[in-house]
Design a protein around this motif. Structure first.
Motif, PDB file in Angstrom:
ATOM      1  N   PRO A   1       0.802  -1.235   0.000  1.00  0.00           N
ATOM      2  CA  PRO A   1       0.000   0.000   0.000  1.00  0.00           C
ATOM      3  C   PRO A   1       0.832   1.281   0.000  1.00  0.00           C
ATOM      4  CG  PRO A   1      -0.056  -1.027   2.161  1.00  0.00           C
ATOM      5  CD  PRO A   1       0.672  -1.986   1.257  1.00  0.00           C
ATOM      6  N   LEU A   2       1.105   1.771  -1.190  1.00  0.00           N
ATOM      7  CA  LEU A   2       1.781   3.059  -1.342  1.00  0.00           C
ATOM      8  C   LEU A   2       0.990   4.170  -0.663  1.00  0.00           C
ATOM      9  CD1 LEU A   2       4.059   4.728  -2.694  1.00  0.00           C
ATOM     10  CD2 LEU A   2       2.627   4.824  -4.752  1.00  0.00           C
ATOM     11  N   ALA A   3      -0.335   4.018  -0.613  1.00  0.00           N
ATOM     12  CA  ALA A   3      -1.188   5.035   0.007  1.00  0.00           C
ATOM     13  C   ALA A   3      -0.944   5.167   1.506  1.00  0.00           C
ATOM     14  CB  ALA A   3      -2.659   4.720  -0.248  1.00  0.00           C
TER      15      ALA A   3
ATOM     16  N   ALA B   1       2.480   4.430   2.696  1.00  0.00           N
ATOM     17  CA  ALA B   1       3.893   4.816   2.751  1.00  0.00           C
ATOM     18  C   ALA B   1       4.103   6.294   2.442  1.00  0.00           C
ATOM     19  CB  ALA B   1       4.697   3.956   1.776  1.00  0.00           C
ATOM     20  N   GLN B   2       3.262   6.869   1.568  1.00  0.00           N
ATOM     21  CA  GLN B   2       3.434   8.283   1.220  1.00  0.00           C
ATOM     22  C   GLN B   2       3.086   9.222   2.377  1.00  0.00           C
ATOM     23  OE1 GLN B   2       1.141   8.052  -2.444  1.00  0.00           O
ATOM     24  NE2 GLN B   2       2.969   8.477  -3.658  1.00  0.00           N
ATOM     25  N   PRO B   3       1.887   9.138   2.972  1.00  0.00           N
ATOM     26  CA  PRO B   3       1.622  10.021   4.113  1.00  0.00           C
ATOM     27  C   PRO B   3       2.498   9.699   5.316  1.00  0.00           C
ATOM     28  CG  PRO B   3      -0.190   8.471   3.824  1.00  0.00           C
ATOM     29  CD  PRO B   3       0.691   8.340   2.619  1.00  0.00           C
ATOM     30  N   ALA B   4       2.869   8.426   5.481  1.00  0.00           N
ATOM     31  CA  ALA B   4       3.740   8.062   6.602  1.00  0.00           C
ATOM     32  C   ALA B   4       5.057   8.818   6.525  1.00  0.00           C
ATOM     33  CB  ALA B   4       3.992   6.555   6.600  1.00  0.00           C
ATOM     34  N   ALA B   5       5.614   8.939   5.319  1.00  0.00           N
ATOM     35  CA  ALA B   5       6.887   9.637   5.156  1.00  0.00           C
ATOM     36  C   ALA B   5       6.769  11.104   5.553  1.00  0.00           C
ATOM     37  CB  ALA B   5       7.361   9.517   3.707  1.00  0.00           C
TER      38      ALA B   5
ATOM     39  N   VAL C   1     -10.343   9.291  14.259  1.00  0.00           N
ATOM     40  CA  VAL C   1     -10.344   8.405  13.091  1.00  0.00           C
ATOM     41  C   VAL C   1     -10.624   9.231  11.843  1.00  0.00           C
ATOM     42  CG1 VAL C   1     -11.457   6.454  11.948  1.00  0.00           C
ATOM     43  CG2 VAL C   1     -11.033   6.384  14.418  1.00  0.00           C
ATOM     44  N   THR C   2      -9.671   9.225  10.926  1.00  0.00           N
ATOM     45  CA  THR C   2      -9.837   9.935   9.661  1.00  0.00           C
ATOM     46  C   THR C   2      -9.767   8.937   8.516  1.00  0.00           C
ATOM     47  OG1 THR C   2      -9.025  11.767   8.285  1.00  0.00           O
ATOM     48  CG2 THR C   2      -7.352  10.464   9.431  1.00  0.00           C
ATOM     49  N   TYR C   3     -10.648   9.094   7.553  1.00  0.00           N
ATOM     50  CA  TYR C   3     -10.633   8.279   6.337  1.00  0.00           C
ATOM     51  C   TYR C   3     -10.042   9.127   5.213  1.00  0.00           C
ATOM     52  CZ  TYR C   3     -13.835   5.042   8.686  1.00  0.00           C
ATOM     53  OH  TYR C   3     -14.402   4.147   9.559  1.00  0.00           O
ATOM     54  N   PHE C   4      -9.156   8.524   4.419  1.00  0.00           N
ATOM     55  CA  PHE C   4      -8.528   9.305   3.355  1.00  0.00           C
ATOM     56  C   PHE C   4      -8.438   8.488   2.073  1.00  0.00           C
ATOM     57  CE2 PHE C   4      -5.111   7.036   5.460  1.00  0.00           C
ATOM     58  CZ  PHE C   4      -4.224   6.688   4.451  1.00  0.00           C
ATOM     59  N   GLY C   5      -8.398   9.206   0.949  1.00  0.00           N
ATOM     60  CA  GLY C   5      -8.298   8.547  -0.346  1.00  0.00           C
ATOM     61  C   GLY C   5      -9.454   8.916  -1.256  1.00  0.00           C
TER      62      GLY C   5
END
Length: 474
Positions: free
Chosen positions: A26-28, A30-34, A93-97
């Motif tokens: 899940p790149l989705a 890894a990107q916000p994590a960075a 709790v936030t939903y994103f995408g």
């Protein structure tokens, strides 16, 4: 919140979760994590497609982000959100995408504290920063791109941003995910994106409802650094997951040229529209020479009257032309279809089967593609069209889509029969070529009103066609 206070800010603990992303890492996450790590926050990631979620990790988190990039992830994400709130009611709790913003009101009804769509990394960082200051998320002053319960509708953030190298060290290893199958060859696959959004506005696609024809480029160096990172993790094949890899054709070609120069043995695949294959023939030929194994194109239908209603931008003749170009480039085309729509008659369905057979595509298409039914979620660009609305019945909240009924009962029965046949075939690990002819027999029987049994003949040795081990569907 229980986290420590550092320099006047709460040291926020952020848990990012994915439930399903087409079988790839899940790149989705890894990107916000960075970006969250770069902002000084503690971050953990869990991919529930391959990992379990420990109670202690849920209790640890101050903020939980749940990725909703596609249709299947909505139901799974809502269930996960309920479980998290039960264990840790203090967590935000936030939903994103992509599908989060399209279904924001439903997610709020199910307990979401916030929803982030579009280019979500920056808004998520700003949301966590506000919480780190000890302020409620809905304190005075909106956060661009973040929709909160007590606010009206907030537009997703679609501005340009500087991407950073994804934090893949927080994710499970690549060998837990889908891989390239090519005859007897198996290659570990890594998933990247060189762009987001789409310049086109196909009416059945959810992307235009959010991006409205915009494309956002991931900086070339970041893409290449990420590919190098994936190679160091064992990847020998790269899956470019852009909605359309040729929206920015010059950018994509630069990325692939540099990738090939650095890693000449890497193979790759990409997704693009039929019209781009026809328009950018020279680019397709070059991509073939640089190691492209296959391409995915959302053909969707092979009858022009259906393609016009979807505003796909191509015709049946364009599909044939694209096939010739791909063959010349040595690239295997793997078409996808929306096999059942309110406008698809039995003759249209049979035409797909006959043309697939004629073009030699039987081995290129997973049988599930012949069972795909048109989804019309909230915000769909098909809503409000007379030729769509007349077939709508009720909104199915459990499935997050408008139900529709075909005017020909035979098509509804065919849909049910094909779905059952495909499920049975997958359970038995049946040769997909045999499944194809069984589906075609069902369609012929629906057309004639009598049982039809096609002889598949001696199937012989299966053609070595490159594919990812998990079929593409949303």
């Amino acid at each position: 919140m229980s986290s420590a206070i550092v320099r006047g800010l709460i040291q926020m603990k952020v848990l990012l979760c994915s439930t399903y992303e087409l079988g790839h890492q899940p790149l989705a996450l890894a990107q916000p994590a960075a970006q969250l790590l770069a902002s000084g926050f503690d971050v953990q990631c869990r991919d529930l497609a391959v990992q379990s979620l420990e109670r202690a990790v849920v209790e640890w988190a101050d903020v939980v982000g749940i990725s909703i990039p596609m249709f299947t992830a909505i139901r799974l994400g809502v269930k996960l959100g309920d479980q998290i709130k039960t264990v840790n009611p203090r967590a935000h709790v936030t939903y994103f995408g992509l599908y989060a913003s399209l279904n924001a009101q439903y997610l709020f009804e199910k307990g979401a504290d916030s929803v982030v769509g579009g280019e979500f990394e920056g808004p998520m960082v700003n949301l966590v920063r506000r919480l780190a200051r000890g302020e409620p998320a809905n304190a005075e002053g909106s956060i661009e791109g973040v929709q909160l319960v007590k606010e009206g509708e907030a537009l997703p953030f679609l501005g340009r941003q500087q991407f950073v190298l994804p934090a893949r060290h927080l994710l499970p290893p690549l060998d837990r995910y889908s891989y390239l199958e090519w005859g007897e060859v198996r290659k570990v696959s890594g998933y990247v994106e060189a762009s987001r959004g789409c310049a086109h506005k196909c009416l059945h696609c959810p992307i235009p409802a959010v991006y409205e024809g915009r494309v956002r480029i991931v900086q070339e160096d970041v893409v290449l650094q990420d590919i190098a990172q994936l190679v160091s993790m064992g990847a020998r094949h790269i899956d470019f997951g852009d909605p359309d890899f040729l929206n920015g054709v010059k950018h994509s070609l630069r990325v692939v040229r540099r990738m090939h120069e650095q890693f000449p043995d890497l193979t790759f695949n990409f997704t693009t529209k039929i019209e781009h294959v026809v328009e950018h023939q020279d680019a397709i030929l070059e991509l073939g020479s640089l190691g492209c194994a296959f391409s995915i194109s959302a053909v969707e239908a092979l009858s022009d009257h259906i393609l016009e209603k979807l505003e796909k931008g191509h015709t049946q003749l364009d599909v044939r032309a694209a096939k010739r170009i791909a063959d010349q480039a040595g690239i295997v085309m793997r078409p996808t279809f929306v096999a059942f729509t309110p406008w698809t008659g039995i003759d249209d369905y049979l035409h797909v089967m006959e043309m697939v057979e004629e073009l030699g595509w039987i081995d290129n298409i997973a049988p599930v593609q012949y069972a795909i039914r048109l989804l019309i979620p909230p915000g769909s660009c098909l809503l409000g069209k007379d030729y769509t609305d007349r077939y709508l019945t009720t909104f199915n909240e459990d499935l997050f889509t408008w139900e529709w009924s075909h005017p020909d009962p035979r098509m509804e029965q065919l849909y049910a029969d094909v779905n059952e046949l495909v499920r049975e075939g997958e359970a038995r690990q049946e040769d997909s070529r045999l499944t194809f002819y069984r589906i075609k027999s069902l369609a012929l029987a629906a057309a004639s009103g009598r049982e039809v049994r096609l002889a598949a003949g001696a199937l012989g040795e299966r053609q070595a066609t490159p594919r990812l081990s998990e079929p593409w569907f949303c």
